[in-house]
Scaffold this active site. Structure first.
Site, mmCIF file in Angstrom:
data_model
loop_
_atom_site.group_PDB
_atom_site.id
_atom_site.type_symbol
_atom_site.label_atom_id
_atom_site.label_comp_id
_atom_site.label_asym_id
_atom_site.label_seq_id
_atom_site.Cartn_x
_atom_site.Cartn_y
_atom_site.Cartn_z
ATOM 1 N N ASP A 38 0.850 -1.190 0.000
ATOM 2 C CA ASP A 38 0.000 0.000 0.000
ATOM 3 C C ASP A 38 0.890 1.246 0.000
ATOM 4 O OD1 ASP A 38 -3.235 0.513 1.078
ATOM 5 O OD2 ASP A 38 -1.819 2.194 0.984
ATOM 6 N N THR A 126 -15.796 -1.969 -9.959
ATOM 7 C CA THR A 126 -16.931 -1.246 -9.376
ATOM 8 C C THR A 126 -18.124 -1.277 -10.325
ATOM 9 O OG1 THR A 126 -17.708 0.960 -8.777
ATOM 10 C CG2 THR A 126 -15.890 0.878 -10.324
ATOM 11 N N TYR A 150 -13.021 8.653 -12.655
ATOM 12 C CA TYR A 150 -12.812 7.486 -11.781
ATOM 13 C C TYR A 150 -13.355 6.222 -12.455
ATOM 14 C CZ TYR A 150 -14.065 4.008 -8.247
ATOM 15 O OH TYR A 150 -14.239 2.825 -7.579
ATOM 16 N N LYS A 189 -16.165 10.026 2.151
ATOM 17 C CA LYS A 189 -17.263 9.320 1.488
ATOM 18 C C LYS A 189 -18.577 9.578 2.229
ATOM 19 C CE LYS A 189 -14.429 7.376 -1.496
ATOM 20 N NZ LYS A 189 -13.559 6.261 -1.256
ATOM 21 N N TYR A 207 -25.895 16.689 -2.195
ATOM 22 C CA TYR A 207 -25.851 17.071 -3.610
ATOM 23 C C TYR A 207 -27.252 17.198 -4.203
ATOM 24 C CZ TYR A 207 -20.846 16.223 -4.414
ATOM 25 O OH TYR A 207 -19.486 16.293 -4.423
ATOM 26 N N ARG A 214 -28.345 4.868 -4.769
ATOM 27 C CA ARG A 214 -27.225 3.929 -4.740
ATOM 28 C C ARG A 214 -27.678 2.653 -4.053
ATOM 29 N NH1 ARG A 214 -26.006 7.124 -7.879
ATOM 30 N NH2 ARG A 214 -24.169 8.450 -8.014
ATOM 31 N N ARG A 273 -23.033 17.341 -8.179
ATOM 32 C CA ARG A 273 -21.720 16.975 -8.724
ATOM 33 C C ARG A 273 -21.821 16.886 -10.246
ATOM 34 N NH1 ARG A 273 -20.558 10.964 -7.229
ATOM 35 N NH2 ARG A 273 -19.257 11.598 -5.508
ATOM 36 N N GLY A 275 -21.634 15.452 -13.786
ATOM 37 C CA GLY A 275 -21.716 14.069 -14.285
ATOM 38 C C GLY A 275 -22.244 13.090 -13.251
HETATM 39 P P1 NAD Z 1 -9.711 3.422 -0.359
HETATM 40 O O1 NAD Z 1 -9.510 4.709 -1.082
HETATM 41 O O2 NAD Z 1 -10.236 3.434 1.027
HETATM 42 O O3 NAD Z 1 -8.348 2.604 -0.337
HETATM 43 C C1 NAD Z 1 -7.471 2.551 -1.439
HETATM 44 C C2 NAD Z 1 -6.117 2.103 -0.920
HETATM 45 O O4 NAD Z 1 -5.236 1.958 -2.029
HETATM 46 C C3 NAD Z 1 -5.482 3.095 0.061
HETATM 47 O O5 NAD Z 1 -4.981 2.411 1.186
HETATM 48 C C4 NAD Z 1 -4.350 3.723 -0.762
HETATM 49 O O6 NAD Z 1 -3.250 4.121 0.037
HETATM 50 C C5 NAD Z 1 -4.011 2.582 -1.694
HETATM 51 N N1 NAD Z 1 -3.383 3.028 -2.946
HETATM 52 C C6 NAD Z 1 -3.808 4.011 -3.776
HETATM 53 N N2 NAD Z 1 -2.969 4.130 -4.828
HETATM 54 C C7 NAD Z 1 -1.987 3.206 -4.632
HETATM 55 C C8 NAD Z 1 -0.839 2.839 -5.381
HETATM 56 N N3 NAD Z 1 -0.514 3.460 -6.516
HETATM 57 N N4 NAD Z 1 -0.049 1.835 -4.910
HETATM 58 C C9 NAD Z 1 -0.368 1.193 -3.755
HETATM 59 N N5 NAD Z 1 -1.450 1.517 -3.004
HETATM 60 C C10 NAD Z 1 -2.249 2.511 -3.449
HETATM 61 O O7 NAD Z 1 -10.655 2.560 -1.323
HETATM 62 P P2 NAD Z 1 -11.727 1.451 -0.955
HETATM 63 O O8 NAD Z 1 -13.028 2.110 -0.743
HETATM 64 O O9 NAD Z 1 -11.183 0.528 0.067
HETATM 65 O O10 NAD Z 1 -11.813 0.695 -2.356
HETATM 66 C C11 NAD Z 1 -10.990 -0.433 -2.640
HETATM 67 C C12 NAD Z 1 -11.283 -0.899 -4.052
HETATM 68 O O11 NAD Z 1 -12.678 -1.179 -4.206
HETATM 69 C C13 NAD Z 1 -10.943 0.146 -5.125
HETATM 70 O O12 NAD Z 1 -10.364 -0.525 -6.217
HETATM 71 C C14 NAD Z 1 -12.287 0.743 -5.487
HETATM 72 O O13 NAD Z 1 -12.293 1.196 -6.823
HETATM 73 C C15 NAD Z 1 -13.215 -0.454 -5.294
HETATM 74 N N6 NAD Z 1 -14.607 -0.104 -4.961
HETATM 75 C C16 NAD Z 1 -14.908 0.587 -3.818
HETATM 76 C C17 NAD Z 1 -16.244 0.854 -3.514
HETATM 77 C C18 NAD Z 1 -16.638 1.563 -2.253
HETATM 78 O O14 NAD Z 1 -17.847 1.757 -2.023
HETATM 79 N N7 NAD Z 1 -15.724 1.961 -1.381
HETATM 80 C C19 NAD Z 1 -17.257 0.448 -4.385
HETATM 81 C C20 NAD Z 1 -16.902 -0.220 -5.549
HETATM 82 C C21 NAD Z 1 -15.577 -0.518 -5.817
#
Ligand code: NAD
Length: 327
Positions: A38, A126, A150, A189, A207, A214, A273, A275
């Site tokens: 990470d 996602t 995104y 979030k 918003y 959702r 927001r 889009g």
């Molecule tokens: P988050 O933003 O809480 O965590 C992302 C993590 O990735 C962080 O710890 C960050 O430090 C790390 N990171 C970012 N860029 C990096 C890099 N270049 N190298 C190494 N680490 C890196 O996100 P989340 O909510 O836990 O989401 C996790 C995954 O699930 C993502 O791929 C997101 O697209 C997907 N997702 C999330 C949701 C949601 O509701 N949270 C819904 C659908 C999909």
């Protein structure tokens, strides 16, 4: 002893998956050694994971760093890829960072998985890749029509995954989940932002007219589904993971006002927001039929428990908000 590498394991969903792994909560992975990679961006938090654990190796680094990947991947049995820039609002102003982390990062990881001969990978995507739907629900066959930078970067990452499966025969499955909620989510979030603001006596920014809908999925149900896909998902297949709990943002706001004991005067309407997708809804019949998935956390209970967690863990979110300079 099995070995698993989790990218983005200090974020919201990844850390839930890792904490459950370390607690032997996933059958077949008891006793596994877990490597977390990470970058600890603003969204990653080392405190989301145990400070020390005999089976946890925490590596601070970037999924775009090919040399680091070449060192970490050999000997791993599986990779679960959560790491991403994940906040839609930020992507409106910083699309380049999203393309770099989410598309280039995924490509570098796939290259390293290929070179190291890692036998299994799950790519976390996602439902936002589908765009917006006015009625009905998306199955996995729907076209990808992302509307934000995104979502576009996540859709592009999926295409790179697909190409590695088709070209090189890599054993990768992809998951597309709906909006997650639960403890340890960054207070940028909706649910943690609104909850922590209301607990602090502050206003919450809603918003537009709040009609955007959702589908909400508890992070524990999401991670159980990822485990099912990791062990039973077919290579190259995509699995939708839904929660079945559709709520408009206004309805969600009403829930959070009630659970925090705040009143409507705290709601501040803000310009919509750019889009902003109106509605997301996914059909997750495939993972239910093939892998026996079903969400277990009832929405009302899960949300009440989540608000209670933020109430009891003010130190955690106050620290995160302070670091982000954000209210
Ligand atoms: P988050 O933003 O809480 O965590 C992302 C993590 O990735 C962080 O710890 C960050 O430090 C790390 N990171 C970012 N860029 C990096 C890099 N270049 N190298 C190494 N680490 C890196 O996100 P989340 O909510 O836990 O989401 C996790 C995954 O699930 C993502 O791929 C997101 O697209 C997907 N997702 C999330 C949701 C949601 O509701 N949270 C819904 C659908 C999909």
């Amino acid at each position: 002893m099995r070995r698993i590498l989790v990218t983005g394991g200090a974020g919201f969903i990844g850390s839930h998956f890792v904490r459950t792994l370390l607690a032997d909560g996933y059958q077949g992975w008891e006793g596994a050694r877990v490597t977390v990679l990470d970058k600890l961006t603003y969204a990653g938090n080392r405190e989301n994971l145990p400070a020390a654990h005999p089976r946890l190796e925490f590596v601070t680094g970037d999924i775009c760093d090919e040399n680091l990947l070449a060192r970490l991947l050999p000997g791993q049995d599986a990779v679960v890829h959560f790491a991403a820039e994940s906040h839609v609002d930020r992507s409106l102003a910083a699309a380049g960072e999203f393309v770099h982390a989410n598309v280039v990062g995924t490509q570098r990881l796939l290259d390293a998985v290929l070179r190291s001969g890692v036998g299994r990978m799950v790519h976390i995507s996602t439902d936002e890749v589908y765009g917006s739907i006015t009625e009905g629900s998306w199955t996995e066959e729907w076209p990808l029509l992302p509307n934000t930078p995104y979502a576009a970067s996540k859709a592009a990452a999926e295409m790179v995954v697909r190409s590695f499966v088709r070209t090189h025969g890599l054993n990768v499955s992809t998951t597309r989940c709906s909006n997650n909620y639960g403890p340890y989510q960054h207070p940028e979030k909706l649910i943690p932002l609104f909850t922590t603001n209301l607990l602090d006596g502050l206003e919450v920014p809603l918003y537009g007219d709040g009609s955007n809908a959702r589908e909400w999925l508890h992070v524990d149900d999401h991670c159980r589904a990822i485990h099912l896909v990791l062990d039973g998902g077919r290579p190259g297949e995509v699995y939708n993971i839904g929660g079945g709990n559709e709520r408009t943002n206004l309805e969600m706001t009403e829930h959070l006002l009630r659970l925090t004991g705040a009143d409507r005067s705290k709601v501040r309407r803000v310009a919509d927001r750019k889009g902003h997708d109106l509605r997301y809804s996914i059909d997750d019949g495939k993972i239910r039929r093939e892998l026996g998935y079903r969400p277990l956390v009832p929405f009302e209970q899960g949300l009440a428990d989540t608000v209670a967690w933020y109430r009891e863990n003010a130190q955690w979110w106050k620290g995160v908000k302070h670091a982000a300079g954000k209210r």
